[in-house]
Structures are given as structure tokens and as C-alpha cells.
Design a protein around this motif. Structure first.
Motif: not given
Length: 354
Positions: A42-43, A46-47, A50
Motif C-alpha cells: 500500500e505505501d 500510494n507513493c 503521488e
């Protein structure tokens, strides 16, 4: 890097679809396994999303440079976006480093008073309260599973669970021998004494990780006792479990109920056997790389807490802070962050060499 990120995003989307399928929904173990994998990605995803947005904004800003009226504004925007882009690229490099599959797990910790007699036990109690305060500051839950109090305070042994997402990723570097230098309350002449307590950190094991055959466990029941004769039960409720194939022994006597002590002993035993399996696999496959911070062994000297100088030093990475008082109040983040950053650097070096 982009290719690896696209594959990560593809896998993330694939797992999301699988978790909606009737086949996975009907299989509890598979659903849990995929949910853990999804959470671990997930991290990074998401990064990456972005980062893609920043690239798109940069493209638009560069187009705006062609317009004289917007050029000054676009130039400022590009400077800000380039800085953000560089930071995100650094973050993504770290996120793409192969993760420890146990990072998301809860943590089982054991602290024992070691050298220094009563002072070692008292320091073990101080360390437990330090970790407890750190856990609560991070929104984790703490559950004491087993404790043997020292005659003058603290603990000869305390085993406890810290529950929360990424608990193991934060606390996995704490295994080893912790040394304290201070004037003990038991010292009449005011002399500084060096004492130690040992910490062992293990990821919590579940049914997916390890399946223990009941026939491989020997259970002994006995009457529990405490420091100075305290907490002595009038019934045989204390439990000792021995895992015969590995020789691992676990005891639990905190609860008055034998059933509760059995449950807690088995919970500890599962994590100990799982930790044993991990270490054995690392030894057999040579998976203990030069990037690893410390050995994770209970006997390794990892940290010194010097009270007269209000100083804490982590010997593995040469990190020192002169805020011992705050550290003992659970403000461990600077030390843990330094360990995580150094771990990331070492892993990046290994990745670049391979």
C-alpha cells in the motif's frame, strides 16, 4: 525503477480483485494472506501514484513556461515540484527494497534481568516501562503474558505482546544486551555500577506461519510462586510447555486459571518456534547478509544507558543522544528512525551490488 513500480501497482490491483472473488472470500487463510500482502504494498503504491502526479504537474508547468505571463509562476512551481520529485524518488528507492515479511506483525518481547543481580532486574523493569510508553505513544496495545517479579523490584523475566500495524518493523532491532550505568538504589556508597538486561524480540506467529503438532508438546503442571513468596496459588495452575523437536521451553503462571496459562504459554511457544524456524532458515540459506544490523541474538551488546551523563548510545550504528531521560519516557523514535535509515542504506548498497 518505473518498471518495478508498475509491476507492484499491477500486483496491488490484482490482489484487490482477488479479495472480491467468492473463491478467496470462502478461504479464510488465503484471504488473510492476501490482505497482509496488500497492506505491505500500500505505501509503495500510494507513493508511486503521488510521484506520477508530480511528473504530470511538471509537464504542465513546463508547458506554462512558453506563456510569458505565466512564466514566472511556472518557474517557481517547477522548482517546488523538482524538489518534491527528488524526495519521492528517494522514498520509492527505499520502499522498493525487499521487505521483511514479518514487518506488519505484532511483536512478542521478552526482557530478562541479567548481570548485576537486583539492579539488573530493576533495569529490566525500567526497559519494560520504556517500551510500554513507546507503544502507547504509537497507538499500540500492550498485553503482559508472563512475569516473574524481582525481589527488590523490576523483573527477572517479563514476556509481553505489543499489538499494532508495523509493530515488528519498529521494534525488531531491539534484541540484544542492554547495559545501564548508574548508582543503584541498593548502593549505599554512591558508586556507579554497570548492570545488564537482555531483550528478545520475535514476530507473533499465527496458523499460517507455523503448525505445531500437539503430539510434539509436553505439558507439565505445577504450583506457581512469586518473589518473596507472593502470589502463591493454592492450586496447580502454572504451566510448562516443552516443544520436543526444538527443545524450546515456555512457562506461564500469571493467571489463576490453568486453562488461561495454557493458552498464553502456547501463544508464546508458537512465536518462539516460528523465530527458531526463521533463524534456522537464514543459517541454511546464508540469508544473513552483511546489510543486517546486529545478529538479533540476546547476548549481543547493543546499547548503553548512561545515567550520570544522560546519554544513550547504540553501538551497532554509533548513534548517541543526550536525552536519556526522554528515551526512558518512551521517546525512542530518534533511535529507531536512525536504525531504520541505516538498515535501508545497507540494503540499498547490497541491492546496487547485486
Amino acid at each position: 525503477m518505473i518498471e518495478r513500480l508498475e509491476l507492484t501497482k499491477k500486483r496491488y490491483d490484482e490482489i484487490n480483485e482477488l479479495l472480491q472473488s467468492s473463491e478467496v472470500l470462502s478461504d479464510l487463510n488465503k484471504s488473510k494472506e492476501l490482505s497482509i500482502e496488500l497492506s505491505s504494498l500500500e505505501d509503495t503504491v500510494n507513493c508511486y501514484m503521488e510521484y506520477k502526479k508530480v511528473l504530470s504537474d511538471l509537464e504542465e508547468a513546463n508547458e506554462m513556461l512558453k506563456d510569458k505571463e505565466l512564466a514566472e509562476f511556472a518557474s517557481e512551481e517547477i522548482t517546488e515540484l523538482e524538489s518534491k520529485k527528488a524526495k519521492l524518488e528517494n522514498d520509492l528507492e527505499l520502499l522498493l527494497i525487499p521487505k521483511d515479511k514479518n514487518d506488519l506483525k505484532n511483536v512478542l518481547m521478552e526482557i530478562r534481568g541479567a548481570a548485576g543481580g537486583d539492579e539488573g532486574n530493576i533495569f529490566a523493569g525500567d526497559l519494560f516501562r520504556m517500551y510500554e510508553k513507546y507503544a502507547l505513544k504509537n497507538g499500540f496495545q500492550v498485553e503482559v503474558l508472563n512475569a516473574l517479579e524481582g525481589a527488590s523490584g523490576g523483573y527477572t523475566l517479563i514476556e509481553f505482546m505489543i499489538k499494532g500495524k508495523n509493530a515488528y518493523s519498529k521494534l525488531k532491532y531491539e534484541s540484544g544486551s542492554h547495559r545501564v550505568q548508574r548508582v543503584p538504589v541498593t548502593e549505599a556508597n554512591g558508586r556507579i555500577q554497570t548492570s545488564t538486561a537482555t531483550v528478545l524480540v520475535m514476530p507473533e506467529a499465527d496458523s499460517i506461519d507455523v503448525d505445531i503438532n500437539e503430539n510434539d508438546i509436553r505439558v507439565d503442571i505445577y504450583r506457581s510462586s512469586g518473589a518473596g513468596g507472593q502470589h502463591v496459588n493454592t492450586t496447580d495452575s502454572a504451566v510448562r510447555m516443552t516443544h520436543i523437536p526444538t527443545g524450546i521451553v515456555v512457562t506461564c503462571q500469571n493467571e489463576r486459571s490453568q486453562i488461561k496459562n495454557r493458552e498464553r504459554a502456547f501463544q508464546i511457544l508458537k512465536s518462539r518456534v516460528y523465530d527458531y524456524m526463521i533463524k534456522k532458515e537464514e543459517e541454511e540459506t546464508g540469508a544473513i547478509r552483511k546489510s543486517k544490523i546486529g545478529t538479533g541474538d540476546r547476548s549481543e551488546k547493543i546499547r548503553t544507558y548512561n545515567y550520570p551523563q544522560n546519554r544513550v548510545t547504540d553501538h551497532r550504528i554509533g548513534f548517541t543522544t543526550k536525552q536519556l531521560d526522554r528515551v526512558m519516557e518512551g521517546e525512542l523514535e530518534p533511535i529507531i528512525e536512525a536504525l531504520i535509515i541505516e538498515d535501508g542504506k545497507r540494503k540499498l548498497e547490497v541491492e546496487s551490488e547485486s
